[in-house]
Scaffold this active site. Structure first.
Site, PDB file in Angstrom:
ATOM      1  N   SER A  87       1.005  -1.295   0.157  1.00  0.00           N
ATOM      2  CA  SER A  87       0.035  -0.030  -0.043  1.00  0.00           C
ATOM      3  C   SER A  87       0.722   1.131  -0.017  1.00  0.00           C
ATOM      4  O   SER A  87       2.066   1.480   0.631  1.00  0.00           O
ATOM      5  CB  SER A  87      -0.860   0.048   1.091  1.00  0.00           C
ATOM      6  OG  SER A  87      -1.617  -1.207   1.359  1.00  0.00           O
ATOM      7  N   HIS A 127      -7.385   0.020   6.347  1.00  0.00           N
ATOM      8  CA  HIS A 127      -7.020  -1.529   6.549  1.00  0.00           C
ATOM      9  C   HIS A 127      -6.982  -1.836   8.119  1.00  0.00           C
ATOM     10  O   HIS A 127      -7.410  -3.027   8.403  1.00  0.00           O
ATOM     11  CB  HIS A 127      -5.438  -1.573   5.809  1.00  0.00           C
ATOM     12  CG  HIS A 127      -5.402  -1.527   4.350  1.00  0.00           C
ATOM     13  ND1 HIS A 127      -6.243  -2.523   3.449  1.00  0.00           N
ATOM     14  CD2 HIS A 127      -4.841  -0.559   3.498  1.00  0.00           C
ATOM     15  CE1 HIS A 127      -5.957  -2.420   2.545  1.00  0.00           C
ATOM     16  NE2 HIS A 127      -5.204  -1.097   2.345  1.00  0.00           N
TER      17      HIS A 127
END
Lengths: 438, 438, 438, 438
Positions: free
Chosen positions: A298, A370
């Site tokens: 990410s 997340h």
């Protein structure tokens, strides 16, 4: 296809029936108000599909200004009846029974919800409604009073795009080109550079999954791209490199979620991402039993912004200020500068991701997403994204969030209840050095 | 199929995660309340699918009494907050702005709507919600306070089963057996006597169409049966006769809608019928350009009831009373009695269908439906249905309602605005004789 | 997909069973002979699928030379048994009964036909066989004795790709990318320049249809591209121009077949084209009833070659020789030269197309194909193809062949029986001038 | 569907074109010969589809006698040319080269093969050809000369129905009714008693798989029924009992193949069964990993016939003769008689299955099939089939053949090479007692 052409046909027929009363699209603006009122009447019951189509078509021919007018119409003429609502509010105050509450709720719901529901009956109506909201979002800033209209759109779209109505579908090189071109158009994290790049991302050691709604069969709502590899990926450039050899997916031990993109601006604020990742994890788990690790690669979009924002903080050490200055130079081409930066930046990034919060939430938006899903921070990667964007946003750092099926729930609860951010020992060990010079 | 098993799987996984906190289905009743509250909390966001599945499973194991308890729970614990609603009602009265109206509406909507939306996320959730409402309907008579809960179910189901989300599908002998068996189960007008009878109704000179919702792929919501013939059908027994030779559908001039059945009790009150007939008319029109006439062959369920109800009316003539008596005898087997009855009954039926109203609407429910759609009364048929049911309900009479595409809208408007019932000259000519002896 | 993976699996299992006898692919060449013989034995009955897969895999790993060896093996070891065939030939001569003919035929058929049939049982076997023939074709020139093997491949492939087993499918932007990329690869007439060009050729005023075989679901066998327009197209560049506005296909009166490409080299000589064009004509005729004219816009690949070949002919006029010389100069950029050439070239082309024959057949291969289908020559177009290829092949001329449904049969018969070439008055009128100077 | 109607259409058009030459179906018999010859000519190339359809339609209107005439036509006019064949036979004898062999083979193949290939081009042609062969089979006994024609049908159908072209499909309650009704019609081992019985055989603890050919999408070629259970099934009546509770297929350890039926009489002699069983074993193995045992529950159709045939053998003991007599009485209702019979019958059956051969093959046809597949004899079941048929054929005995994936190949080879029949210890132990009194 049959149904589609048929619907067009029946709506056409209806339109012809209507044509006695109206004079075509030219005077659409005047007409759309009366059409909308008719749609809400008994007439709408009988000719709903055709009239809805008419409204959708007229709307489609509108200028920006006329569109704005349409939303004002929704606000002005399709809000709850003031007198009636006052009356029922009073009645409820006098008799706050469940029954009276029901009555009150019925009147409090803005009639434009019914109008939107009626528009949905048009051929392609769902798509039209989603696109109307996209237009509406563009007007909100300058016309905040339209938020009341947007609330009703959001309310309905949330209900219609309920997870229970979505289907998870794998997108592959066998998928229709009309869907694949949407991936190219909608990819928001690492741009797809044409059909060749797309094809690489759909090879056998890659996966792509999206959520679809039955009323928008050619439109992914959100999609995620996954790489099947042998270990935690630490560089997005390597992952996207055309020249890297294909892996045998049956031997892969690790699934890397390297991109997740929302597709429909008109569905902004209606969240699918957390469902999607978990379902894809489950799907892959079933298909490829050798997969043991599910993680992301990410971006850290807020890292450099945060560094910069700290420049003026009195508490910061001179070393930190120096570091910031070094960062602004062309360090990436110069091995020794890069080497100097590596340790401190990794430390600061660990600090940024695990400690910095606003409103009790992580500062970084991707992290928020997340961690909120129950993932943990597993690894921070130096030179993870050496593109211009990577340099600018995060000084090339990227992070792997780990989705450990056995721990997701516990971590989610801890995060929600106590704000606890779980991270690996490795990341923890990066933390302490930073404290000395931040 | 893949998705289905996958969803089961992910929900299973979620359930295992949850199992630390609970002790299985046995103490479901106690648990369901807390599960429902959890579903509405942040926890629900992360584990929604799994928790929703849990609730659906527990509900599925419930006795009637426990189900009733569940709906009471929805009423007691998931209604709007009384204090907050009073507060906002007051606020609105003081400041009846559009903004305040929005706020009021948000609080007035019962939280159980959100709960139902959350339940829909379970695998098979839509089906579960529809079936919950079916159960709920059974409790309403004795527990009228639950109407408030039903209103919320109805509100959501109306929105979810919006015409724009339904697909029209032809049902044929090529359809899956699991759908065809539903036709046998749900046919509500002229019972299907097993697979042989069903097959006859799906031969090439017959058509069957249904509306389906993507979340209930094996469940028709409503279906209509059509015969392709050469002229207005006047007898349902001939239409259903196995021994009648097949017609070539390409030569048919007339489509007879001889049966329309709603399938889902849980969707009671959500109307699909008027859409369905018009769409099927359009579909047939495209497929078979030789079709000129679209009409029903419909029962007249209230005719004899109405006749009987008139027995005690002082204004009735002795001839009428005599007729009623004759009707109660075994006239059908006796040609001369039948002959005596024919004229008067046809006249009375024309009177019943065209003149008798309650609340400004036709007395007969089937008539109400078709006239409301814009159809007209075309022909009344002596010995149209000689089954026991036909004899009892309507003294064998049936009626053809005509769907004339060119006139539907005008007739619908006239019906809605002025209550005008359109009928053919033939039916009109039946009227006058009746007046003399009724 | 399920079946595919399953077949792989069962064949894998079979392979493991076999592995006791062999030592992997390395000694493939030695093994393939014995594997092939085993396949023909009783053993093949039980383990056919697995053994066939083995052969296909070994073949796939072969060098060119080894492949040649494999075809020699087919010739040497899988031809009819000489002694037995002699014996039966003698027997037939002595007793030329139908029964003896049957026996003779059974022995005369080369056993390699059975071998090829057995290979077809492998997963992906049909594709493997088609590709083997492609390889084989490459060897024929230098190894003419292998023609006997090719005859058997051709015989079987003709039988398997019988028109009755093919499906006509429309190829559109909704088709899978893995099929669309084949169009780009296989287009043989007017190269497709990437996905953008492809997309233009699949817009709503274009059609593309192909024949598919169920055993090769992702592989078109042949495809044709059609433009829906208002009149006979006279320029391929205009037809392919991205900037031309889209037409409404429902208003089109003319369908132009502007490209037809065979896709599978391994099926060379097995003709699908005549079926394809006629079926597409019928398909379009049904879908778009306003279409009146069906015609091609075709290249004339042999025209300049023929002109050049005539240079040395004593009978040719000086004017003709002059014209040839002009042709070799850069005339296309120079309006007056082009103007000079136009008339004579059109005349000569009419002559070439309608009069020039070899073996009683038109000299031009494209002409041969369309006239053999029963089409006629409708119009010759100056500057029809101004690409390099068009200039070189046909001095920019293109021709429209007309498919007139009412005349196809008659014209086909006349063409076959008497060699008659039908052409329009316009084309006929071009003929006479040419005679004076050719 | 589209293609189907389109094909009908194009063939119709073709037929109209042809209609100038002929006078309809009435004089079909005269015409069919010339149509068939035309089909083989150049005309057939252009109008093949339409002409083939014509032949198929005319054939469809034929009486039995006319059909016979058609096959005679195939024999008389579409056999190899006698003179030419003699010539090439002589040429081959003189020069038995590979090249000459090719030439000979080309002439030796009967032209009717080409004719059959041409007929296959008709819409529904493959089905028509299969049905022609079915008719043909009925004529062979009385017209043995037609065997030459049948050989050509068989040759082509074997090639077309090559395993590589078939697809394995699961048949379930989700399958179309038009396929399910075929199961009822074609079940050849244990008759399906209507839709209720069928449904039981498709419940979750049952499986049904069939082979399909793409040209016959609604017609299974062969299907097998499987029960998922906990141990070797020993009674077919229990297996088929509606009242037995459903098993959870995920817990099943044993798959019992209890019925396998060929569907197409026109494909008689083209074997699919051995492929089918092995593929279904593999399919189940993948889907349900807990399955350990794959076996049949099979009838022993020749057992009692064999017993009876031995009655007159001088070598038989008096005890054996006594046993035979007891068998003819109504023993099944009488426990003590049954008890007397049990031991001797089990012994004799073991003897019958393992020792009795004709032409070095097991006498019992079912045994021949499974042993030929590599299965072994695992268990003989007393009272395995107590139906009338079971009593008559095998005195209620049934047998389980075991498909042990690890041993199939070895057993198959031993069976083929040395005739070895593998059986379990249990079955072996039944053998010795029988020898004393047989």
């Amino acid at each position: 296809m049959l149904l589609k052409s048929f619907l067009t046909n029946i709506a056409d027929a209806g339109r012809d029936l209507l044509s006695g009363h109206r004079h075509g699209l030219l005077d659409g603006k005047a007409n759309i108000a009366s059409l909308c009122h008719d749609l809400m009447s008994q007439k709408g019951e009988a000719l709903g599909t055709a009239m809805a189509r008419e409204v959708v078509q007229i709307y489609g021919s509108f200028t920006e200004e006329e569109k704005l007018g349409f939303f004002r119409l929704m606000l002005d003429e399709f809000s709850p009846d003031k007198d009636k609502l006052c009356e029922l509010a009073t009645a409820y105050i006098n008799d706050p029974s469940l029954n009276m509450a029901s009555n009150l709720a019925a009147v409090a719901e803005a009639p434009r919800q019914d109008l939107i529901r009626a528009l949905n009956m048009a051929p392609g109506g769902t798509s039209a409604v989603v696109n109307m909201r996209k237009d509406l979002l563009g007007f909100l800033k300058k016309n905040p009073e339209l938020n009341a209209v947007d609330e009703d759109f959001t309310h309905l779209l949330s209900s219609w795009f309920n997870r229970g109505f979505l289907t998870l579908e794998r997108i592959s090189w066998e998928s229709p080109a009309c869907i694949l071109e949407k991936l190219i158009a909608y990819e928001a994290v690492h741009a797809i550079k044409g059909w060749g790049d797309l094809r690489r991302r759909l090879e056998e050691d890659r996966r792509c999954y999206g959520f679809f709604h039955p009323a928008l069969p050619d439109e992914p709502l959100i999609f995620v791209e996954v790489a099947l590899v042998q270990e935690l990926s630490s560089s997005i450039q390597i992952l996207l490199d055309d020249n890297e050899p294909l892996e045998n997916p049956n031997h892969a031990t690790t699934a890397i979620f390297y991109s997740i993109s929302n597709c429909q601006q008109g569905l902004k604020g209606i969240s699918f991402g957390n469902f999607l990742i978990k379902q894809v994890v489950a799907e892959l788990f079933l298909e490829l039993p050798k997969l043991k690790t599910f993680a992301t690669l990410s971006p850290i979009p807020g890292f450099r912004r945060w560094l910069t924002a700290n420049r003026d903080d009195m508490n910061r050490t001179p070393e930190f200020i120096e570091l910031l200055e070094l960062l602004n130079k062309d360090w990436i081409e110069q091995p020794d500068r890069a080497q100097t930066l590596k340790g401190p930046l990794l430390s600061l990034c660990a600090l940024y991701l695990t400690q910095e919060k606003r409103n009790e939430q992580p500062l970084d938006p991707v992290s928020r997403f997340h961690l909120g899903n129950g993932a943990s921070i597993q690894q921070i990667n130096w030179l993870g994204d050496i593109s211009e964007k990577g340099l600018t946003e995060s000084a090339t750092l990227m992070v792997n969030y780990l989705y450990d099926l056995d721990k997701i729930e516990r971590q989610h609860e801890a995060y929600v209840n106590t704000g606890k951010i779980t991270c690996s020992k490795e990341v923890k060990s990066l933390l302490s050095p930073s404290l000395s010079f931040f």
